[in-house]
Design an enzyme around this catalytic site. Sequence first.
Site, PDB file in Angstrom:
ATOM      1  N   SER A  46      16.868  19.550  -5.421  1.00 56.95           N
ATOM      2  CA  SER A  46      16.399  20.340  -6.560  1.00 56.95           C
ATOM      3  C   SER A  46      17.417  21.402  -6.973  1.00 56.95           C
ATOM      4  CB  SER A  46      15.069  21.013  -6.219  1.00 56.95           C
ATOM      5  OG  SER A  46      14.141  20.044  -5.807  1.00 56.95           O
TER       6      SER A  46
HETATM    7  N1  SAM Z   1      13.278  19.258  -0.943  1.00 58.76           N
HETATM    8  C1  SAM Z   1      14.353  18.374  -1.273  1.00 58.76           C
HETATM    9  C2  SAM Z   1      15.717  18.942  -1.093  1.00 58.76           C
HETATM   10  O1  SAM Z   1      15.857  20.152  -0.876  1.00 58.76           O
HETATM   11  O2  SAM Z   1      16.674  18.155  -1.148  1.00 58.76           O
HETATM   12  C3  SAM Z   1      14.221  17.776  -2.642  1.00 58.76           C
HETATM   13  C4  SAM Z   1      13.361  16.630  -2.575  1.00 58.76           C
HETATM   14  S1  SAM Z   1      13.330  15.408  -3.809  1.00 58.76           S
HETATM   15  C5  SAM Z   1      13.123  16.301  -5.302  1.00 58.76           C
HETATM   16  C6  SAM Z   1      11.685  14.792  -3.399  1.00 58.76           C
HETATM   17  C7  SAM Z   1      11.622  14.047  -2.101  1.00 58.76           C
HETATM   18  O3  SAM Z   1      10.253  13.724  -1.845  1.00 58.76           O
HETATM   19  C8  SAM Z   1      12.377  12.730  -2.087  1.00 58.76           C
HETATM   20  O4  SAM Z   1      13.307  12.717  -1.048  1.00 58.76           O
HETATM   21  C9  SAM Z   1      11.284  11.686  -1.882  1.00 58.76           C
HETATM   22  O5  SAM Z   1      11.701  10.572  -1.118  1.00 58.76           O
HETATM   23  C10 SAM Z   1      10.224  12.498  -1.155  1.00 58.76           C
HETATM   24  N2  SAM Z   1       8.868  11.964  -1.194  1.00 58.76           N
HETATM   25  C11 SAM Z   1       8.202  11.387  -2.231  1.00 58.76           C
HETATM   26  N3  SAM Z   1       6.956  11.048  -1.844  1.00 58.76           N
HETATM   27  C12 SAM Z   1       6.827  11.417  -0.542  1.00 58.76           C
HETATM   28  C13 SAM Z   1       5.779  11.337   0.409  1.00 58.76           C
HETATM   29  N4  SAM Z   1       4.592  10.805   0.134  1.00 58.76           N
HETATM   30  N5  SAM Z   1       6.001  11.823   1.650  1.00 58.76           N
HETATM   31  C14 SAM Z   1       7.206  12.355   1.985  1.00 58.76           C
HETATM   32  N6  SAM Z   1       8.240  12.454   1.131  1.00 58.76           N
HETATM   33  C15 SAM Z   1       8.046  12.000  -0.124  1.00 58.76           C
END
Ligand code: SAM
Length: 228
Positions: free
Chosen positions: A73
Amino acid sequence: MQAEEPGREQDPIMNRAEERQWMVDVLKQEGIKDEAVLAGMQAVPRHFFVPREMSDYAYDDEALRIEAGQTISQPYIVALMAQALELKSGDRVLEIGTGSGYSAAVLSRLAARVYTIERHKVLADQAGERFARLNYENIEIRFGDGTKGWPEEAPFDAILVTAGGPQVPASLKGQLKVGGRLVMPVGTEKMQELIRVRRNGEQDYREESLGLVRFVPLIGEEGWPLRS
Ligand code: SAM
């Protein structure tokens, strides 16, 4: 809360402190006021959390592509979400969507313990290695569907969801302490409203909007279905 070790500035992972300072100055101009959040963003080396080819852009105020088709993000959004969680140094925090591990790393500078869940194994493994290299020992990481939360460690003082879902998962609301705060993007797969939920009583949840955002989808049992 973990203190930074002396002499870390000379460490190749911890260099680029000046660029982090510029990033923090931009965050201040954009309205981030929480001094602990700003110090956390100054402390964590964002360049260590982005793919090598993105390293030059690590301190720009932009979301960047990471592995598995996901994103790290934008720094402003990470700071805004961390500020909205109103963390205290003794808090235990759950994060859904570890991604690169960056936001969990920032949260770990503000709270006592961070539990973070990622549904892509490659990302979970990589983030775990990064936390180990940085000696961020107050982060626990799990691979799986975060929409069900982490029941064995609940309840949490704060919950951050860093992927956009159709609604706040009931499991996560149930794992929030009374008095706790949850921040999550809620809306369609294209556009969401960043909302903060405060649990004021057993059945009393108050919601407020923090503005429009665009996140990758939250995929799982209490999120969006996986489409091939
Ligand atoms: N917090 C992260 C960072 O600092 O890099 C940014 C994350 S990215 C915007 C969103 C993440 O949520 C992705 O890596 C995606 O694979 C994960 N995600 C989506 N659905 C999920 C779920 N049900 N459980 C765990 N992770 C999930």
